[in-house]
Every structure is written in structure tokens, then in C-alpha cells.
Motif scaffolding. Structure first.
Motif, short mmCIF file in Angstrom:
data_model
loop_
_atom_site.label_atom_id
_atom_site.label_comp_id
_atom_site.label_asym_id
_atom_site.label_seq_id
_atom_site.Cartn_x
_atom_site.Cartn_y
_atom_site.Cartn_z
N THR A 67 0.72 -1.14 0.02
CA THR A 67 0.02 -0.11 0.08
C THR A 67 1.04 1.35 0.07
O THR A 67 0.55 2.06 -0.78
N CYS B 202 0.77 4.04 -3.04
CA CYS B 202 0.62 5.14 -2.87
C CYS B 202 1.78 6.27 -2.96
O CYS B 202 1.53 7.48 -3.12
N SER C 200 -3.94 -2.32 -2.04
CA SER C 200 -2.90 -1.32 -2.50
C SER C 200 -3.39 -0.45 -3.67
O SER C 200 -3.01 0.72 -3.44
N ALA D 115 -6.25 2.11 -2.30
CA ALA D 115 -5.64 3.19 -1.31
C ALA D 115 -4.71 4.24 -2.16
O ALA D 115 -4.81 5.45 -1.91
N SER D 116 -4.10 3.67 -3.38
CA SER D 116 -3.21 4.54 -4.08
C SER D 116 -4.30 5.59 -5.07
O SER D 116 -3.97 6.72 -5.19
#
Length: 263
Positions: free
Chosen positions: A91, A95, A218, A221-222
Motif C-alpha cells: 500500500t 501510494c 494497495s 488506497a493509491s
């Protein structure tokens, strides 16, 4: 043995899609209009969905689920300390790398580059470099290993950040566009090694669930961070954004190198 090929093939497919959606549709917007461009894009997505729908039925016929391990569960993955650490690291990596690669077209528009140029030049050459990365990364990962391959593409990403930052601050659109094209290759190369690791980490009792969790959490979230970063840039400017991004990239690459060496 097939992980490098699998992760590189996935990148090649993403590159073709990016060339069509982020290149062709943007480049043709002046002739089509935004409404027609979006309608045409939705038709393409619907057509692809028709081809994808039968795949589940074919898989159900060709294979039977293994009930010996119980029902697949996200909580089962997160209950393992190593898995939680991997999810957190993936993650963090996404990000950092995806906002750095995903916002460069906004930078070019702020620099005065036309939308048509962004679509035809960056929107086509960028995915082409990603496709080249998918081809080059396979022998690189096999010959040099994941750590060295990732370090090489991290260096490409850092040079691209320097080119974009300098090009924007010194009003050199050609240099900024070159950096915007090259960073797609750099970030894609980093993520190819990450994808190969995800395939290896998902070899347990619930591989599909584990892969979906590693990849999906991941990337989701990015996406949120990319949206937030776009608002942050209006406050700090592109120069500082790329400087902070370069430092964050160095940090996450050093952590990934340590994790790769451990495994």
C-alpha cells in the motif's frame, strides 16, 4: 518460474488499454467531443464485459473448488503478521509510485501543453514505453533478479522526476514531456517486480483471495492518495511535489530491497 512472464504480460495488457483510453480517446476529443468520447469508451467497456462474462462459467466447469482449507477469507490473510506487513508495504509503495506517474498530464496542462498533445504524445508514447518495459523486464528479472531490476527502474523513475520538475520550473515543455513519458516505464518496471512478488505471496490455501487483497487494497488506497495529491499540488506546487516524491520513492525502494533480500 512463470511469475516474471505473468507480471510482464499483465503490464503489457495495461499498456494497450492505457494507449487506447488515455491516448486515442483524449487525442480525438476535439473531433468527437467529450460526450461522444465517453459514450464510445463505455461501449468498448461493455463489449469487453461480454467477452469476460463467460470466463467464470468455463472455470467452474474445468475446476472444482478445494474445500479442504475452508472458506476463503480476507480476515484469514490479515491475521498473519507477515501478510499484514506485506499489505502495508504494498500500500505504501503504490501510494507513492502511482501519484508520481498518474498526475504528470495535469502538470503538462499547467505548463501550457495542449490536451491534444498530451493525448497523442504522452498518451501513446507513455504506454509504448510501458510495453517495452514489459518485454525487457522478463529477461531482466530472470538474469539479474527482482532486487536489481527494481533498482534499475527506480533510477529511471528518479531521473524522470528530475526531468519533469526541471522542465516545469524552467518552462521547458519538451523536457517535461520526456520525463512524463519515461516515468511510466520506470514506475511500471518497479510494479512488475512487485506483481511478481504478489504472485509468490499468494501461493497459500486461498491464492485468489490473497492475490485480490494484495493487489486491490494497495491500488484502491493509491487511487485515494492520487486524488488527494492533486489537491495538495495546488498548495505546494509541482517542484516541491516532485522533490518530496523523489525522497519518498528512495525510502520505499530501500524498504522493498530489504524485504526482497530477506525472501
Amino acid at each position: 518460474a512463470w511469475r516474471p512472464v505473468a507480471s510482464a504480460t499483465k503490464l503489457a495488457a495495461l499498456s494497450l488499454g492505457a494507449m487506447l483510453g488515455g491516448g486515442g480517446f483524449v487525442g480525438f476529443f476535439d473531433q468527437l467531443g467529450w460526450q461522444n468520447a465517453f459514450l464510445l469508451l463505455s461501449m468498448v467497456m461493455g463489449l469487453l464485459l461480454l467477452f469476460a462474462l463467460p470466463l467464470g462459467r468455463f472455470d467452474a466447469v474445468s475446476s472444482q473448488p478445494d474445500s479442504s482449507h475452508g472458506r476463503a477469507s480476507l480476515l484469514k490473510l490479515l491475521s498473519v503478521a507477515d501478510s499484514r506487513r506485506r499489505v502495508l508495504l504494498l500500500t505504501l509503495t503504490c501510494c507513492i509510485i502511482f501519484p508520481l506517474a498518474g498526475l504528470n498530464r495535469l502538470m503538462l496542462i499547467d505548463l501550457g501543453v495542449s490536451i491534444q498533445q498530451v493525448g497523442w504524445i504522452v498518451g501513446t508514447l507513455g504506454p509504448l514505453t510501458m510495453m517495452a518495459t514489459s518485454a525487457v523486464s522478463i529477461p531482466l528479472m530472470k538474469l539479474a533478479g527482482l532486487t536489481r531490476t527494481m533498482s534499475l527502474f527506480a533510477a529511471v523513475s528518479l531521473l524522470s522526476l528530475v526531468a519533469m520538475g526541471y522542465g516545469f520550473l524552467q518552462l521547458v515543455p519538451t523536457l517535461a514531456m520526456a520525463g512524463a513519458i519515461a516515468i511510466g516505464a520506470g514506475v511500471s518496471g518497479i510494479y512488475v517486480t512487485v506483481a511478481a512478488k504478489i504472485l509468490g505471496w499468494s501461493e497459500g490455501a486461498q491464492p485468489a483471495t490473497d492475490y485480490a487483497a494484495y493487489y486491490g487494497i494497495s491500488r484502491f488506497a493509491s487511487t485515494l492518495v492520487t486524488v488527494g495529491a492533486a489537491s495538495l499540488i495546488s498548495l505546494i506546487g509541482w517542484g516541491l511535489f516532485y522533490a518530496i516524491g523523489a525522497l519518498a520513492l528512495l525510502l520505499v525502494i530501500s524498504v522493498l530491497r530489504h524485504l526482497y533480500s530477506e525472501e
